[in-house]
Enzyme design. Structure first.
Site, PDB file in Angstrom:
ATOM      1  N   CYS A 382       0.839  -1.202   0.000  1.00  0.00           N
ATOM      2  CA  CYS A 382       0.000   0.000   0.000  1.00  0.00           C
ATOM      3  C   CYS A 382       0.874   1.253   0.000  1.00  0.00           C
ATOM      4  O   CYS A 382       1.501   1.528  -1.013  1.00  0.00           O
ATOM      5  CB  CYS A 382      -1.006  -0.058   1.143  1.00  0.00           C
ATOM      6  SG  CYS A 382      -2.482   0.909   0.772  1.00  0.00           S
ATOM      7  N   HIS A 508      -3.489  -5.237   0.351  1.00  0.00           N
ATOM      8  CA  HIS A 508      -2.855  -5.755   1.571  1.00  0.00           C
ATOM      9  C   HIS A 508      -2.902  -7.286   1.587  1.00  0.00           C
ATOM     10  O   HIS A 508      -3.890  -7.856   2.058  1.00  0.00           O
ATOM     11  CB  HIS A 508      -3.605  -5.246   2.806  1.00  0.00           C
ATOM     12  CG  HIS A 508      -3.495  -3.777   3.021  1.00  0.00           C
ATOM     13  ND1 HIS A 508      -2.682  -3.232   3.983  1.00  0.00           N
ATOM     14  CD2 HIS A 508      -4.100  -2.739   2.396  1.00  0.00           C
ATOM     15  CE1 HIS A 508      -2.789  -1.904   3.948  1.00  0.00           C
ATOM     16  NE2 HIS A 508      -3.647  -1.587   2.993  1.00  0.00           N
ATOM     17  N   GLU A 510      -1.428  -9.230   3.508  1.00  0.00           N
ATOM     18  CA  GLU A 510      -1.346  -9.746   4.884  1.00  0.00           C
ATOM     19  C   GLU A 510      -2.703 -10.113   5.474  1.00  0.00           C
ATOM     20  O   GLU A 510      -2.804 -10.999   6.308  1.00  0.00           O
ATOM     21  CB  GLU A 510      -0.611  -8.754   5.794  1.00  0.00           C
ATOM     22  CG  GLU A 510      -1.339  -7.450   6.138  1.00  0.00           C
ATOM     23  CD  GLU A 510      -1.157  -6.337   5.101  1.00  0.00           C
ATOM     24  OE1 GLU A 510      -0.825  -6.648   3.936  1.00  0.00           O
ATOM     25  OE2 GLU A 510      -1.361  -5.155   5.460  1.00  0.00           O
TER      26      GLU A 510
HETATM   27  N1  GLN Z   1      -2.110   6.602   2.571  1.00  0.00           N
HETATM   28  C1  GLN Z   1      -2.171   5.836   1.385  1.00  0.00           C
HETATM   29  C2  GLN Z   1      -3.511   5.940   0.690  1.00  0.00           C
HETATM   30  O1  GLN Z   1      -4.473   6.337   1.278  1.00  0.00           O
HETATM   31  C3  GLN Z   1      -1.842   4.379   1.685  1.00  0.00           C
HETATM   32  C4  GLN Z   1      -2.832   3.722   2.584  1.00  0.00           C
HETATM   33  C5  GLN Z   1      -2.313   2.430   3.183  1.00  0.00           C
HETATM   34  O2  GLN Z   1      -1.115   2.186   3.219  1.00  0.00           O
HETATM   35  N2  GLN Z   1      -3.217   1.609   3.718  1.00  0.00           N
HETATM   36  O3  GLN Z   1      -3.612   5.624  -0.468  1.00  0.00           O
END
Ligand code: GLN
Length: 534
Positions: A382, A508, A510
């Site tokens: 992310c 994600h 995970e």
């Molecule tokens: N802050 C970034 C976004 O909103 C990444 C979010 C995250 O890592 N969950 O796109």
């Protein structure tokens, strides 16, 4: 069979591991062939933990259907493999929001809306909703907090009412702590007696007591707890220290927790329980043949719960490969150009973590650069993927001020931009791109090879994305998209094919790793870390 409801409450202290006990019991019931749902009721007033700082409450877990939930739901999924949803995590805030919406709609016309019965009815509806789907033979509901807390009163009252109406179809398991007083050489049962009294004052008699303890419970300690708390001695269960949370299901089975639960609920006890795959996982976990050191670069490193699912995904992948994964938690705020080599040396894998906001961002970008240039296996998740895209723009494409517009709205090279659908959103709660989305993998990419298929589905939680205006420049310079959302065209994975292992995912992985089904990306990343030779 009518759905059986099991409530798990906690006393004496918080952080005793109610979630692990609830998840372990679910594992045991599943191993006996039953269908089980785990649910968590959280007494705080936030609608969900999505807006909470991870320092406050640990990681925010995300379900398939896009609920931002308590991290205990991650434990439930990792132990049972059963997907959770919005229905599996309910907060006081959500309960009140619903009741107030109903009041405005006129559902209670003429009535005074009160904690009892309106709030407690709403709580009961949320508990029985899972059973009413007809999909579960057992619903295990964990009540957050500690008995006696002001916030949890309505929840305990709802449990009391349900216990009364459900009769033999429901039980309460109370988790407490038995301190060992070294000077006296004794385990002390008094705090447990008090916490059970607190529960009884609210009209709830526990059926089973699970005791967190650092020393074995003697027969006389069990009998004493039984006598003072109206519990049969066999229903006082020892929950001792173990080296891994994944041993708890086995411990609970040895202590006959599953048998006592079935007995209390009038469920005939089938002789067989199949824990073979769980035992096989534990064996691999406890008998590693190799070791690797990977760095987790993030800004919430002071509280490891902030990265719970990533930590657990490393454990699952490590077990699969018979490799102990030593994770160093590295604060990206402390990484500078001058010390980055020193900070990251010796690691054979670098993961840059998800996150939000400016703090620590340059350190993350430096960590990406280190991994890319030194050809150290890299996994960016992310925000970690977004940092990889920014680093590439700055140091390969030559756009010095490239950034994500989240951090630098005025950058002349917004290589990470806000998603179109996000541009008119002003409320912060529950409005990100959340939950599972499909992704088509590019044939010939590393990801395609790792997953072994073309279509995958992974969970998201973000507002920003790879800016497709730059896609050709990236491709030409050697960073390629390896996964694309088939509907929106959003880039979900980037790779550098000339690097031994460089993968950034907007989703994600995970969240979907479980003990019995380690996530392929984590397995491949750990494998690359094992193979890395400087
Ligand atoms: N802050 C970034 C976004 O909103 C990444 C979010 C995250 O890592 N969950 O796109």
């Amino acid at each position: 069979m009518a759905t059986k409801y099991i409530f798990v409450t906690g006393g004496v202290a918080s952080s005793l591991g109610k979630g692990i006990i609830a998840a372990s019991l679910a594992r045991l019931l599943k191993a006996r062939g039953y269908s089980v749902a785990n649910q968590k009721l959280d007494p705080y007033i936030n609608i969900d933990p999505g807006t909470l700082n991870p320092y406050e409450h640990g990681e925010c877990y995300v379900t398939e259907d896009g609920a931002e939930t308590d991290l205990d739901l991650g434990h439930y999924e990792r132990f049972t493999g059963v997907a959770t949803s919005h229905a599996n995590n309910v907060t006081t805030g959500r309960i009140y929001q619903n009741v107030i919406e109903k009041e405005r709609r006129g559902d209670f016309l003429g009535k005074t809306v009160q904690v009892i019965p309106h709030i407690t009815n709403e709580i009961k509806e949320r508990i029985t909703a899972l059973g009413n789907t007809g999909n579960y033979e057992f619903v295990i509901t964990e009540i957050g907090g500690t008995v006696g807390d002001i916030e949890s009163y309505p929840f305990i009252e709802a449990v009391r009412q349900l216990k009364w109406t459900l009769g033999r179809n429901s039980i309460v398991i109370h988790l407490t702590y038995i301190p060992y007083i070294a000077a006296a050489g004794e385990l002390k049962t008094k705090p447990t007696q008090h916490s059970v009294k607190a529960l009884q004052q609210q009209g709830v008699q526990p059926d089973i007591i699970v005791c967190r303890t650092e020393k074995p419970l003697t027969r006389s300690v069990r009998d004493k707890i039984g006598l003072f708390c109206n519990i049969e001695g066999d229903c006082v269960i020892e929950d001792g220290d173990v080296s891994s949370i994944y041993e708890v299901p086995i411990k609970m089975h040895d202590e006959r927790l599953d048998i006592q639960v079935l007995k209390k609920l009038d469920v005939p006890i089938k002789k067989d329980i199949d824990l073979a795959n769980w035992e096989a996982f534990l064996f691999k976990l406890k008998n590693p043949e190799k070791e690797v050191s990977v760095g987790l670069v993030g800004k919430y490193v002071q509280l490891q719960d902030a990265y719970k699912s990533i930590t657990e995904a490393f454990i699952h992948a490590g077990a699969e490969l018979r490799c102990k994964v030593n994770v160093s938690y590295i604060n990206s705020e402390n990484i500078t150009k001058e010390n980055v080599d020193e900070q990251l040396k010796g690691l054979t894998g670098i993961l840059v973590a998800p996150g939000f906001g400016t703090r620590g961002i340059e350190g993350k970008i430096l960590a990406v650069n280190y991994a890319r240039v030194n050809r150290v296996p890299f996994l960016g998740i992310c925000l970690g993927m977004q940092c990889a895209v920014v680093e590439f723009a700055r140091n390969v494409l030559g756009y010095d001020d490239a950034h994500s517009v989240e951090i630098a709205p005025a950058t002349s090279h917004p290589v990470i931009d806000m998603m179109e659908e996000q541009k008119n959103i002003s409320n912060m709660g529950g409005t990100m791109r959340l939950g599972a989305y499909p992704c088509k993998l590019v044939e010939g990419s590393k990801s395609f090879e790792i997953y072994g298929k073309e279509f995958i589905s992974e969970r998201h939680r973000h507002r920003y994305e790879f800016n497709n205006k730059y896609i050709n420049e990236y491709k030409e310079a050697g960073m390629v998209p390896a996964g694309i959302n088939p509907d929106s065209g959003l880039v979900e994975i980037v790779e550098i094919p000339s690097h031994p292992f460089f993968v950034g995912s907007q989703f994600h992985p995970e969240y979907k790793s479980t003990a019995l089904h380690p996530h392929p990306l984590f397995v491949a990343f750990v494998k690359a870390a094992m193979e890395y030779k400087r």
